[in-house]
Design a protein around this motif. Structure first.
Motif, mmCIF file in Angstrom:
data_model
loop_
_atom_site.group_PDB
_atom_site.id
_atom_site.type_symbol
_atom_site.label_atom_id
_atom_site.label_comp_id
_atom_site.label_asym_id
_atom_site.label_seq_id
_atom_site.Cartn_x
_atom_site.Cartn_y
_atom_site.Cartn_z
ATOM 1 N N GLY A 65 0.816 -1.199 0.000
ATOM 2 C CA GLY A 65 0.000 0.000 0.000
ATOM 3 C C GLY A 65 0.854 1.255 0.000
ATOM 4 O O GLY A 65 0.527 2.243 -0.671
ATOM 5 N N ALA A 66 1.977 1.231 0.740
ATOM 6 C CA ALA A 66 2.871 2.388 0.766
ATOM 7 C C ALA A 66 3.425 2.656 -0.631
ATOM 8 O O ALA A 66 3.493 3.817 -1.084
ATOM 9 N N ALA A 67 3.792 1.578 -1.342
ATOM 10 C CA ALA A 67 4.296 1.756 -2.709
ATOM 11 C C ALA A 67 3.217 2.356 -3.600
ATOM 12 O O ALA A 67 3.484 3.264 -4.400
ATOM 13 N N ALA A 68 1.965 1.876 -3.433
ATOM 14 C CA ALA A 68 0.863 2.411 -4.229
ATOM 15 C C ALA A 68 0.649 3.892 -3.917
ATOM 16 O O ALA A 68 0.341 4.686 -4.818
ATOM 17 N N THR A 69 0.818 4.260 -2.649
ATOM 18 C CA THR A 69 0.653 5.665 -2.267
ATOM 19 C C THR A 69 1.636 6.544 -3.037
ATOM 20 O O THR A 69 1.262 7.595 -3.574
ATOM 21 N N LEU A 70 2.899 6.092 -3.108
ATOM 22 C CA LEU A 70 3.894 6.882 -3.846
ATOM 23 C C LEU A 70 3.526 6.973 -5.325
ATOM 24 O O LEU A 70 3.672 8.027 -5.943
ATOM 25 N N PRO B 66 0.947 15.918 -14.158
ATOM 26 C CA PRO B 66 1.345 15.280 -15.424
ATOM 27 C C PRO B 66 2.854 15.111 -15.549
ATOM 28 O O PRO B 66 3.315 14.140 -16.154
ATOM 29 N N ALA B 67 3.624 16.039 -15.004
ATOM 30 C CA ALA B 67 5.077 15.926 -15.122
ATOM 31 C C ALA B 67 5.582 14.859 -14.160
ATOM 32 O O ALA B 67 5.013 14.659 -13.089
ATOM 33 N N GLY B 68 6.645 14.169 -14.543
ATOM 34 C CA GLY B 68 7.227 13.174 -13.648
ATOM 35 C C GLY B 68 8.157 13.852 -12.659
ATOM 36 O O GLY B 68 9.362 13.880 -12.856
ATOM 37 N N ASP B 69 7.584 14.463 -11.608
ATOM 38 C CA ASP B 69 8.417 15.316 -10.774
ATOM 39 C C ASP B 69 8.737 14.735 -9.408
ATOM 40 O O ASP B 69 9.779 15.014 -8.842
ATOM 41 N N LEU B 70 7.841 13.903 -8.862
ATOM 42 C CA LEU B 70 8.095 13.421 -7.500
ATOM 43 C C LEU B 70 9.124 12.294 -7.498
ATOM 44 O O LEU B 70 10.058 12.281 -6.698
ATOM 45 N N LEU B 71 8.947 11.332 -8.396
ATOM 46 C CA LEU B 71 9.858 10.187 -8.483
ATOM 47 C C LEU B 71 10.564 10.224 -9.831
ATOM 48 O O LEU B 71 9.979 10.653 -10.830
ATOM 49 N N MET C 55 8.615 1.356 -7.829
ATOM 50 C CA MET C 55 7.457 1.424 -6.931
ATOM 51 C C MET C 55 6.304 0.577 -7.450
ATOM 52 O O MET C 55 5.689 -0.163 -6.694
ATOM 53 N N PHE C 56 5.985 0.677 -8.768
ATOM 54 C CA PHE C 56 4.841 -0.141 -9.209
ATOM 55 C C PHE C 56 5.201 -1.614 -9.249
ATOM 56 O O PHE C 56 4.334 -2.473 -9.054
ATOM 57 N N SER C 57 6.504 -1.928 -9.461
ATOM 58 C CA SER C 57 6.901 -3.339 -9.403
ATOM 59 C C SER C 57 6.777 -3.882 -7.986
ATOM 60 O O SER C 57 6.263 -4.977 -7.767
ATOM 61 N N ALA D 236 -7.059 11.245 -5.028
ATOM 62 C CA ALA D 236 -7.860 11.602 -3.860
ATOM 63 C C ALA D 236 -8.578 10.371 -3.330
ATOM 64 O O ALA D 236 -8.630 10.124 -2.115
ATOM 65 N N GLY D 237 -9.113 9.554 -4.256
ATOM 66 C CA GLY D 237 -9.778 8.316 -3.852
ATOM 67 C C GLY D 237 -8.817 7.394 -3.129
ATOM 68 O O GLY D 237 -9.185 6.743 -2.141
ATOM 69 N N ALA D 238 -7.565 7.339 -3.605
ATOM 70 C CA ALA D 238 -6.573 6.480 -2.950
ATOM 71 C C ALA D 238 -6.359 6.916 -1.515
ATOM 72 O O ALA D 238 -6.163 6.081 -0.623
ATOM 73 N N GLY D 239 -6.419 8.243 -1.282
ATOM 74 C CA GLY D 239 -6.305 8.740 0.089
ATOM 75 C C GLY D 239 -7.444 8.226 0.964
ATOM 76 O O GLY D 239 -7.219 7.761 2.089
ATOM 77 N N MET D 240 -8.675 8.290 0.417
ATOM 78 C CA MET D 240 -9.819 7.768 1.169
ATOM 79 C C MET D 240 -9.653 6.283 1.454
ATOM 80 O O MET D 240 -9.951 5.800 2.548
ATOM 81 N N LEU D 241 -9.202 5.574 0.434
ATOM 82 C CA LEU D 241 -9.015 4.129 0.569
ATOM 83 C C LEU D 241 -8.030 3.835 1.708
ATOM 84 O O LEU D 241 -8.244 2.917 2.509
ATOM 85 N N ALA D 242 -6.970 4.652 1.780
ATOM 86 C CA ALA D 242 -5.975 4.444 2.833
ATOM 87 C C ALA D 242 -6.629 4.602 4.201
ATOM 88 O O ALA D 242 -6.408 3.788 5.105
ATOM 89 N N VAL D 243 -7.471 5.640 4.359
ATOM 90 C CA VAL D 243 -8.175 5.834 5.635
ATOM 91 C C VAL D 243 -9.057 4.621 5.921
ATOM 92 O O VAL D 243 -9.077 4.087 7.034
ATOM 93 N N GLY D 244 -9.779 4.168 4.878
ATOM 94 C CA GLY D 244 -10.691 3.041 5.046
ATOM 95 C C GLY D 244 -9.984 1.769 5.470
ATOM 96 O O GLY D 244 -10.570 0.936 6.166
ATOM 97 N N TYR D 245 -8.735 1.601 5.054
ATOM 98 C CA TYR D 245 -8.004 0.385 5.444
ATOM 99 C C TYR D 245 -7.244 0.555 6.751
ATOM 100 O O TYR D 245 -6.966 -0.421 7.440
#
Lengths: 525, 219
Positions: A38-43, A51-56, A64-66, A459-468
């Motif tokens: 889940g942490a990897a999915a968060t990143l 749109p730009a590849g700026d964080l990673l 991360m996706f692997s 944003a949905g992923a954030g909610m999902l994180a709270v839900g889990y």
């Protein structure tokens, strides 16, 4: 005296031969893996806000996706329900004192942990960027990541599911209580049985494939490398021969859980019991015949593509039968909306969407367009997260009083179920539209017109994180402060509800005799 | 974790009701394990079949370089060991301890002989320069040496995997030898020998397939 207070030392847990304690060992480990994945999915989702590849960097994004895929598939989804609830409940549901092979059961957990350590080593020693599919020749010739360590980890963890599968099959065949005939078994047991068959029949093929991949990578022995005369498409065939049935390793146990929960909270006999049992077996069987639908654009023969496409449509028949039967079970039932039921109902809805979009991508011509877009990502997350993880949560809440002897706080659990359902749809429904519009998978940068939907998704992923995270908190809280549960808090049927909560160490003081069918909700227990 | 049973000497594991149930479970477990083993080998055989189809001439030329006679003698040795283990099962069934010990020892001796001969064969292939990895000089004289390497890759991968199974099988048989030597409960020993014999028979059968597909197919 129950299985929890039968011994307190660390040794009494780490060397336990009690299937209920082995289930706990698995439960704790896969929860750890779930939050790592889940942490990897968060990143990944954070990166995709812009749109730009700026964080990673692109390399870090690939890793991360692997990591997310490898950990979630092999270290959470595949063991999830069988290794935790299956281990805990199978002997209880069969009226047995333990699994047929308790030592093998414990060993399978150690094998699982060993495989996990290898994979974690791979992550620390430079990461892996091949995706969870290890496609050759990239994985063998070009990737700079720790492919060998990760593949070894997956190879080892395969033996853990083989051992679990053998144990479940033998236990179901040989350990049933007197009178418990095959057609009196709860559907949960049927689902575990069919899952185990797939584990036993498909996993060894993955093992040999990973061995061949490993020797190619380590010694430069050419098996799949075209430069050495090999054929990378052969790797894809062998890989999907396991990995498509593996989808049903993940899904069938979920169907078993949902059948139990729906019958209990509709307080009704399950509709069409035999159809349900045979459709589980049919899905397991068809699951072996459809692997080529992952390879429509790989250059395989067009006739193979047509055959795989038609066979893939067939899987939807038993799946749809199950959905109709669950709905028919609800019809005129005395429905209660407790948390397990909310999770089970979200399973039905989300699995329905995932299944129907599966028919889209199984269509040969349409898949040429959809392949490697976010449409596919959304499709399998509806099955895996919307379907499988919802069912896992349903089962976890349903049997939590039995497992721990404590009740969880109902209101928080319902809140969590609703947050997960809403957050899930917000995360993944936009991805259907993104994929339809042509946004490809596995890129850390994308065209600007895709941004709005990607922001929704993150944003949905954030909610999902709270839900889990909520269940993690209140379930731990309930271990100490939850109200004590009676032997059968849901007024459910089944042998596991006839013993105390938590169950005694030996499960049953005397071997139970079964003289009625499963789900006898029309008679008082 | 054991509790006494009404058959005074025999102890049933706690999760089972009867000794028969336990033995049935053990036997079914071994059969299922063999199914997984068969599927493990099947992946390698499938890949071999695909490439045999693709490079038939090269692969059969490469196969002719192997020592089919030596491997044939080895097949006879291994199949004889299969007979020996079957006789050991029979002897254990009839509660004849010494005879069981004899046949088990014969099985192990034949198995070791097989591995020795197989090592010698590997050595001859090393001398002939047929090892296509570990930076060895590759001296295959036939046409298309590039794809011939692929054949030898399969040859070493499959026979190596089989040899690994032989070693595991020999260790299992050694344990059986010790258990037979101790002879605690004859009914239990008989079943254990039978289950171990099942594994050994599987290793035998796989070898027959290995021999046919690697040594004989191209001739």
């Amino acid at each position: 005296m129950n299985y929890l207070n039968a011994g307190y030392g660390l040794k009494s847990w780490l060397l336990t031969l009690d299937h209920k304690r082995v289930a706990w060992l698995y439960f704790i480990s896969i929860t750890g893996f779930f939050f790592l994945g889940g942490a990897a999915a968060t990143l990944v989702r954070l990166e995709l806000i812009t749109p730009a590849g700026d964080l990673l960097s692109s390399d870090a994004y690939n890793q991360m996706f692997s990591l997310h895929g490898i950990v979630m598939v092999w270290f959470f989804l595949i063991p999830s329900i069988p290794a935790t609830m299956g281990n805990f409940l199978l002997p209880l549901m069969l009226g047995a004192r333990d699994m047929a092979f308790p030592r093998l059961n414990l060993m399978s957990w150690y094998v699982f942990i060993l495989g996990g350590l290898f994979t974690l080593t791979a992550v620390i020693a430079g990461g892996i960027d091949t995706g969870w599919t290890f496609y050759t020749p990239y994985s063998t010739m070009f990737s700079n990541g720790a492919v060998l360590a990760a593949a070894t980890g997956v190879f080892i963890v395969g033996f853990s599911s083989i051992l679990t599968g053998i144990n479940f099959i033998v236990t179901t065949h040989k350990m049933r209580a007197p009178g418990l005939t095959w057609f009196r078994l709860p559907l949960f047991v049927w689902a575990q049985y069919a899952t185990s068959l797939i584990m036993v029949l498909a996993t060894p093929v993955l093992s040999i494939t990973l061995v061949l991949l490993g020797v190619e990578r380590a010694f430069g022995i050419g098996i799949f490398d075209p430069a050495l005369g090999g054929d990378p498409i052969l790797f894809e065939h062998l890989f999907w021969f396991y990995s498509h049935p593996a989808v049903y390793i993940m899904l069938l146990p979920a169907m078993g859980v949902v059948s139990e929960v729906i019958a209990c909270f509709a307080h009704k006999r399950i509709f069409g019991y035999k159809v349900m049992a045979f459709s589980i077996l049919a899905i397991a069987l068809f699951g072996f015949l459809v692997w080529g639908h992952h390879m429509f654009v790989s250059g395989q023969s067009i006739y193979a593509g047509v055959a795989f496409s038609l066979l893939s449509f067939l899987v939807s028949v038993p799946s749809a039968l199950k959905i109709f039967n669950w709905l028919a079970t609800l019809y005129k039932g005395h429905i209660r909306f407790d948390a397990p039921m909310l999770f089970a109902l979200s399973f039905i809805g989300l699995f329905l969407i995932g299944g129907l979009t599966g028919v889209f991508v199984a269509t040969l011509a349409l898949d040429i367009q959809m392949h490697d877009t976010y449409f596919v990502v959304a499709h399998f997350h509806y099955i895996m997260v919307g379907g499988m993880v919802s069912a896992y949560m349903a089962g976890l809440h349903f049997w939590w009083p039995k497992i721990t002897g404590r009740l969880y706080p109902e209101i928080w659990a319902r809140v969590s179920a609703i947050i997960v359902f809403a957050g899930f749809n917000l995360t993944f429904f936009p991805q259907f539209i993104l994929g339809w519009a042509g946004m490809p998978r596995r890129y850390h940068a994308y065209a600007e017109e895709f941004q709005l939907l990607n922001v929704f998704s993150s944003a949905g992923a954030g909610m999902l994180a709270v839900g889990y995270l909520l269940p993690l908190l209140y379930l731990i809280w309930s271990l100490r402060y939850g109200a004590r549960a009676s032997g059968n808090p849901w007024d459910a049927r089944g042998l596991e509800w006839t013993v105390a909560s938590p169950p005694p160490k030996e499960n049953f003081a005397t071997v139970p005799r079964v003289d009625s069918e499963a789900y006898a909700y029309d008679t008082p227990q | 974790m054991t509790r006494p049973n009404n058959q005074t000497t025999v102890i049933v594991a706690h999760q089972f009701e009867t000794l028969e149930q336990q033995f049935d479970a053990d036997l079914l477990g071994m059969w299922l394990f063999l199914v997984t083993e068969a599927l493990l080998f099947s992946g390698a055989f499938l890949a071999l079949a695909v490439y045999y189809h693709q490079y038939y001439d090269t692969f059969s030329a490469a196969a002719r370089e192997l020592h089919w006679l030596l491997a044939g003698i080895n097949s006879v040795i291994l199949l004889t060991s299969g007979l020996a283990v079957a006789l050991a099962e029979q002897a254990a069934e009839e509660h004849r301890r010494r005879l069981t010990l004899c046949w088990l020892s014969a099985t192990i001796a034949l198995g070791v002989a097989f591995l020795c001969l197989k090592s010698y064969e590997y050595y001859m292939e090393y001398r002939a320069g047929l090892i296509p990895f570990l930076d060895q000089p590759f001296a295959f004289s036939g046409p298309d040496p590039h794809n011939a390497m692929l054949f030898y890759n399969f040859y070493f991968a499959i026979t190596g995997l089989h040899a690994l199974h032989m070693i595991i099988g020999l260790m299992v048989l050694l344990v059986m030898l010790v258990l037979t030597y101790r002879w605690r409960e004859s009914a239990r020993v008989a079943r254990q020998v039978r289950i171990a014999g099942l594994y050994w028979a599987f290793v035998d059968i796989v070898w027959v397939l290995v021999y046919c597909s690697l040594y004989l197919l191209g001739r």
